[in-house]
Scaffold this active site. Structure first.
Site, PDB file in Angstrom:
ATOM      1  N   ARG A  80     -42.362  14.614  -1.783  1.00 19.49           N
ATOM      2  CA  ARG A  80     -43.739  15.625  -1.577  1.00 19.49           C
ATOM      3  C   ARG A  80     -44.123  15.322  -0.102  1.00 19.49           C
ATOM      4  NH1 ARG A  80     -47.915  12.797  -3.042  1.00 19.49           N
ATOM      5  NH2 ARG A  80     -46.271  10.700  -3.974  1.00 19.49           N
ATOM      6  N   TYR A 208     -38.123  20.601  -3.408  1.00 21.47           N
ATOM      7  CA  TYR A 208     -37.715  18.192  -3.872  1.00 21.47           C
ATOM      8  C   TYR A 208     -39.201  18.735  -4.792  1.00 21.47           C
ATOM      9  CZ  TYR A 208     -39.781  14.326  -4.548  1.00 21.47           C
ATOM     10  OH  TYR A 208     -39.817  12.859  -5.063  1.00 21.47           O
ATOM     11  N   LYS A 217     -46.959  17.366 -11.000  1.00 25.34           N
ATOM     12  CA  LYS A 217     -48.266  17.264 -10.371  1.00 25.34           C
ATOM     13  C   LYS A 217     -48.891  17.802 -10.566  1.00 25.34           C
ATOM     14  CE  LYS A 217     -46.715  12.899 -10.360  1.00 25.34           C
ATOM     15  NZ  LYS A 217     -45.842  11.690  -9.787  1.00 25.34           N
ATOM     16  N   HIS A 237     -52.958   9.883 -13.556  1.00 22.43           N
ATOM     17  CA  HIS A 237     -50.764   9.755 -13.112  1.00 22.43           C
ATOM     18  C   HIS A 237     -50.706   8.089 -13.657  1.00 22.43           C
ATOM     19  CE1 HIS A 237     -48.733   8.470  -9.231  1.00 22.43           C
ATOM     20  NE2 HIS A 237     -47.644   9.279 -10.097  1.00 22.43           N
ATOM     21  N   SER A 259     -46.970   6.484  -6.522  1.00 24.26           N
ATOM     22  CA  SER A 259     -46.349   6.503  -6.664  1.00 24.26           C
ATOM     23  C   SER A 259     -44.882   5.305  -6.144  1.00 24.26           C
ATOM     24  CB  SER A 259     -45.963   7.587  -5.939  1.00 24.26           C
ATOM     25  OG  SER A 259     -46.423   8.699  -5.893  1.00 24.26           O
ATOM     26  N   CYS A 261     -44.329   2.100  -7.472  1.00 24.99           N
ATOM     27  CA  CYS A 261     -45.434   1.403  -7.391  1.00 24.99           C
ATOM     28  C   CYS A 261     -44.850   0.553  -8.509  1.00 24.99           C
ATOM     29  CB  CYS A 261     -46.781   1.292  -7.088  1.00 24.99           C
ATOM     30  SG  CYS A 261     -46.855   1.394  -5.990  1.00 24.99           S
ATOM     31  N   ASP A 286     -44.863   8.650 -16.412  1.00 22.68           N
ATOM     32  CA  ASP A 286     -45.898   8.910 -15.379  1.00 22.68           C
ATOM     33  C   ASP A 286     -47.601   9.550 -15.138  1.00 22.68           C
ATOM     34  OD1 ASP A 286     -45.550   9.553 -12.975  1.00 22.68           O
ATOM     35  OD2 ASP A 286     -45.256  11.321 -12.465  1.00 22.68           O
ATOM     36  N   ARG A 378     -33.741  10.834  -6.751  1.00 26.25           N
ATOM     37  CA  ARG A 378     -34.286  10.565  -8.209  1.00 26.25           C
ATOM     38  C   ARG A 378     -33.274  11.033  -9.335  1.00 26.25           C
ATOM     39  NH1 ARG A 378     -40.051   9.385  -8.646  1.00 26.25           N
ATOM     40  NH2 ARG A 378     -40.577   9.099  -6.391  1.00 26.25           N
TER      41      ARG A 378
END
Ligand code: GTP
Ligand code: SPV
Ligand code: MN
Length: 592
Positions: A80, A208, A217, A237, A259, A261, A286, A378
């Site tokens: 991002r 991306y 998002k 989130h 993110s 974590c 998420d 990812r």
């Protein structure tokens, strides 16, 4: 396939609003053809073949990993881009000091110029999609127009996409308009713009995930949080999981970690063997949309239907369920590839293969200093692959939340777990959360920044107003969840993690669900309630009571420094910071 744009368009949606907008966009971007996505299996096969023919997807060994493909993105386009992400509210103050703002007129003009003719010679895909279970009163519909087949195939996994979403929309004009064009991936033409008042997203110049899978998002968090504020709900989130105890009782928990974590890991963890009879069920990994139910509790749905998860570090030891998710029908982005057509990343089980192709397509040898997989590589996997998918994951009403957890990545200062004194104090804990930055966004990694409620990059309006919304919701939630804070990442003097983490986090979660049920003891500290010695089950792990004391210790000197660091956020948000949080800060000062 070779019908003219107008012909194909005519056969598509009967929703006049979608139709009209698609026509407008087509006349502006001038695609060679228009493809309305129906979400069928036949369509997936056809578009996958097309992507393979164009070199966008590389087939992996179809016996070992059926339906799996690798995508290599442009090396300048792997995460991002927060500095290129804008909230284009009419008034600058409405975006607040933590967001980049662009005047909507300017943004429409600037990006409009970039979109003009941008799909010439290309196919324009129209992706109708639902965020949330089909038929859920809490679901929202979006339509994404894109010139990227990679986006289509990812959206097909991440959302309920195709005819089913159009059917749900009916004749309504209430849908998010998302427009994406890849352009030439020049970072100078990369912009991710959100127009909350128009329920519109324009994204260009990137391929991306978080920048281009607009349901995620952009809609579910940035636009979603704005809608949540005006309609009285939360878009967060957060992962959502169910913890089943040996009696078969399931408690649902939502947790916000920034993110990269640990949300995906926590959402599908396997409890250690000392926890016989306990099970974790994943509702989401998420994003959580939460509303007040008729019973006065907070009810959560996961708006997504797949996982866009961090690959590095995923192993049989850390997250076997994630490995099961990626066995089939998964798209991998920027991981390494073995000579026999399998995937590899740092932190996978066993020794690295002697030779690989790295994420940029270059030869790689074991022992190389460079990483085989990008740190933000990812996987995109359907949630139905998850062996511990909650039976409630498709429940239109969602699940009732008993505990909310806020957690950051902090090598010092922040204790393993604590419980807030009350709702306002819990909001304060979430609001002042700090975390070390990760590879999920471009920029420096490992610096502590404030990341309120893990929403710093995702709140679609003024952060002070967001805190006000959190505080105001209290009066509407008759039976509120308890609020906790955790930190899995505290390190010892040698830089080693003091807490084993992953499945062992069950030990902390047990205390949390017991506290939420009013069943576990705790000790009061200036920061909140912490477990008393012996309250966290340490059977079978190599964590001494002394390490535990260190993990739960509150170092007043460190906390005075932390207190000063929090001041930066309060200063930045002074125009709208709610008084209740300023009061919480005063209370903390006096307790310290
Ligand atoms: P986004 O998809 O970016 O929102 O991230 P996420 O919060 O879902 O992060 P994820 O679960 O994928 O974790 C990312 C990183 O954190 C990986 O490198 C993991 O190995 C690491 N991690 C996750 N849980 C733990 C834990 O309990 N302890 C430690 N030490 N590391 C963890
Ligand atoms: C994150 O960065 O928090 C993610 C990945 O979950 S992305 O969808 O790219 O935002
Ligand atoms: Mn995320």
């Amino acid at each position: 396939m070779s019908k003219t744009a107008a012909q194909v368009s005519e056969q598509g949606s009967r929703n006049p609003h979608v139709q009209q907008w698609v026509d407008e966009v087509a006349s502006h971007t001038q695609p060679a053809e228009i493809h309305w996505c129906d979400g069928s299996e036949e369509e997936r096969e056809r578009l996958t073949k097309l992507a393979v023919d164009q070199g966008i997807l590389i087939p992996l060994d179809q016996e070992k990993r059926p339906g799996c493909y690798l995508h290599r993105s442009d090396p300048n386009d792997v995460a991002r881009v927060e500095h290129l992400t804008f909230i284009c509210s009419r008034k600058k103050e409405d975006a607040g000091p933590t967001n980049n703002w662009m005047d909507p007129k300017e943004a429409y003009a600037k990006l409009g110029a970039l979109f003009a003719g941008s799909m010439k010679g290309r196919t324009m895909y129209v992706i109708p999609y639902a965020m949330g279970p089909i038929g859920s009163p809490y679901a929202k519909i979006g339509v994404e127009i894109t010139d990227s087949v990679y986006v289509v195939l990812n959206m097909r996994i991440m959302t309920r996409m195709g005819q089913t979403a159009l059917d749900m929309l009916g004749d309504s004009n209430d849908f998010n308009r998302g427009l994406h064009s890849t352009l030439d991936l020049d970072p100078n033409k990369r912009f991710i713009c959100h127009f909350p008042e128009d329920n519109t997203i324009w994204s260009c110049g990137s391929g991306y995930g978080g920048n281009v899978l607009l349901g995620k998002k952009c809609l579910a968090l940035r636009i979603g949080s704005y809608l949540g504020k005006s309609e009285g709900w939360f878009a967060e989130h957060m992962l959502i999981l169910g913890v089943e105890n040996p009696k078969g009782e399931t408690t649902y928990v939502a947790a916000a970690f920034p993110s990269a974590c640990g949300k995906t890991n926590f959402a599908m963890m396997i409890p250690p063997k000392q926890f016989a009879g306990w099970k974790i069920w994943t509702v989401g990994d998420d994003i959580s949309w939460m509303r007040v139910g008729p019973d006065g509790r907070l009810w959560a749905i996961n708006p997504e239907s797949g996982y866009f998860g961090v690959a590095p570090g995923t192993s049989k030891k850390s997250n076997p369920n994630a490995l099961a998710c990626v066995e089939k029908n998964t798209l991998f982005t920027n991981v390494g590839m073995t000579p026999d057509g399998d995937v590899w990343w740092e932190g996978m089980d066993g020794a690295p293969p002697a030779e690989l192709t790295d994420w940029q397509g270059r030869p790689w040898k074991a022992g190389s200093k460079e990483k085989a997989a990008h740190p933000n590589s990812r996987f995109t996997a359907p949630m139905r692959n998850n062996p511990v998918l909650s039976p409630k994951a498709n429940e239109p009403e969602g699940v009732p939340i008993s505990a909310i957890i806020f957690g950051g990545r902090r090598s010092t200062t922040v204790p393993l777990v604590l419980e807030s004194f009350n709702w306002a104090h819990g909001v304060y804990l979430g609001a002042t959360m700090g975390s070390e930055t990760t590879a999920a966004a471009t920029g420096q990694v490992g610096v502590v920044r404030r990341d309120p409620m893990a929403m710093l990059p995702f709140c679609g309006y003024d952060m002070g107003d967001y805190f006000t919304h959190w505080l105001a919701m209290q009066s509407r939630i008759a039976n509120p969840p308890r609020i906790f804070q955790v930190n899995w990442f505290r390190q010892g003097s040698g830089g080693e993690f003091l807490w084993p983490g992953f499945g062992e986090n069950m030990r902390v979660l047990e205390w949390i669900v017991n506290r939420a049920a009013g069943k576990a003891g705790a000790r009061e500290t200036p920061l909140g309630w912490v477990p008393e010695r012996g309250q966290i089950n340490l059977d079978g792990i190599d964590v001494s009571e002394e390490t535990m004391d260190h993990l739960t210790e509150i170092d007043r000197e460190a906390w005075k420094k932390e207190f000063d660091l929090q001041e930066e956020l309060f200063e930045k948000l002074q125009a709208t910071m709610p008084r209740a949080l300023i009061l919480q800060r005063e209370l903390l000062r006096s307790r310290l």
